[in-house]
Design a protein around this motif. Structure first.
Motif, short mmCIF file in Angstrom:
data_model
loop_
_atom_site.label_atom_id
_atom_site.label_comp_id
_atom_site.label_asym_id
_atom_site.label_seq_id
_atom_site.Cartn_x
_atom_site.Cartn_y
_atom_site.Cartn_z
N ALA A 1 10.21 -11.49 5.22
CA ALA A 1 9.16 -11.21 4.24
C ALA A 1 8.63 -12.52 3.66
CB ALA A 1 9.70 -10.32 3.14
N ARG A 2 7.35 -12.56 3.44
CA ARG A 2 6.75 -13.76 2.87
C ARG A 2 6.99 -13.83 1.37
NH1 ARG A 2 0.84 -14.27 5.92
NH2 ARG A 2 1.66 -14.46 8.04
N VAL A 3 7.34 -15.04 0.89
CA VAL A 3 7.60 -15.27 -0.53
C VAL A 3 6.37 -15.98 -1.12
CG1 VAL A 3 9.09 -16.38 -2.22
CG2 VAL A 3 10.06 -15.45 -0.10
N PRO A 4 5.80 -15.44 -2.18
CA PRO A 4 4.63 -16.11 -2.78
C PRO A 4 4.97 -17.54 -3.21
CG PRO A 4 4.92 -13.90 -3.68
CD PRO A 4 6.13 -14.19 -2.87
N ALA B 1 -8.74 -18.89 -1.78
CA ALA B 1 -9.22 -17.86 -2.70
C ALA B 1 -8.25 -16.69 -2.70
CB ALA B 1 -10.61 -17.40 -2.28
N GLY B 2 -8.04 -16.08 -3.85
CA GLY B 2 -7.12 -14.96 -3.93
C GLY B 2 -6.78 -14.64 -5.37
#
Length: 260
Positions: free
Chosen positions: A190-193, A253-254
């Protein structure tokens, strides 16, 4: 003698095509045109060109019959019950079948007695096509130049199905490349912010000069001074109006969450 036979065969083919075209034209005038006039010409004839489809824009009936693209569009729409529109009078079943059969046998010259199109080679993607397809579908790059051996060429092209053989070893390479592409497109973990810690000492303290702001005209902004302190913390007084500011360059961007 051989040249005579070739000319004779060509002449027979030309005569056969001319006869087929003449029969298609006769059947169109006798059977198909009345159907179009009753159910289609309100929107696609007599000068009407709704949806860019018109049955009376051609110079002759022969040119209309020969417009395969137009009849292919008509066949698809009639089969799908898109045309005529639901609010318009609908084609009776027998007339719909007659129109369908005429388009297939007369326009596209499908032979009901010989529907076998012959053998078609199942063609695989060559390595350039495979790389482009993976990039377009998954947005990842695969180095197919090193993953696959060069593709066999035929007649100067490397995308002809009969020349693109596939061996057990090549199949294993395709499976390995597919697993690599899937791993890049769908990570197992899982990707970690990402977090970015901004220490207080990196902020600038902006102090408002209350005395000047009270005497200055309302059209002018209050006087202020900016100072940087450095270190880890930022010291702000409770007895003087002040703000802290820092410019941050966002990489993409986000949506961002800020915690103080």
């Amino acid at each position: 003698m051989r040249l005579y036979r070739v000319v004779k065969v060509l002449g027979f083919l030309i005569a056969h095509q001319a006869l087929a075209a003449r029969e298609a034209l006769v059947e169109f005038r006798e059977t198909i045109r009345p159907i179009l006039q009753e159910f289609c010409f309100d929107c696609h004839g007599d000068g009407a060109n709704k949806g860019g489809v018109s049955f009376d824009k051609h110079e002759s009936d022969a040119a209309l019959v020969a417009d395969a693209a137009l009849w292919w569009k008509a066949l698809k729409n009639v089969r799908a019950d898109i045309m005529p529109p639901p609010k318009k009078p609908q084609l009776p079943t027998d007339q719909k079948l007659r129109l369908d059969e005429w388009i297939k046998t007369r326009v596209f010259r499908t032979d009901p007695a010989n529907l076998d199109p012959g053998k078609v080679t199942v063609r695989r993607l060559n390595r350039v096509e495979y790389r482009n397809t993976i990039r377009d579908l998954l947005g990842v790059e695969i180095d197919t130049e090193s993953a696959f051996p060069p593709d066999d060429a035929s007649h100067g092209f490397d995308n002809i199905g009969s020349a693109l053989n596939i061996s057990p070893m090549l199949l294993e390479k395709y499976l390995a490349a597919a697993q690599e592409a899937a791993g890049k497109a769908v990570p197992a973990a899982a990707r970690v912010p990402a977090e970015n810690l901004l220490k207080g000492g990196t902020f600038l303290k902006v102090v408002q000069d209350e005395a000047l702001s009270q005497t200055a005209p309302t059209t002018n902004p209050p006087a202020a001074s900016k100072t940087g302190q450095g270190g880890d913390a930022l010291s702000l007084s409770y007895y003087q109006a002040a703000t802290a500011e820092r410019k941050v360059v966002l990489p993409v961007a986000g949506r961002y969450q800020i915690r103080l």
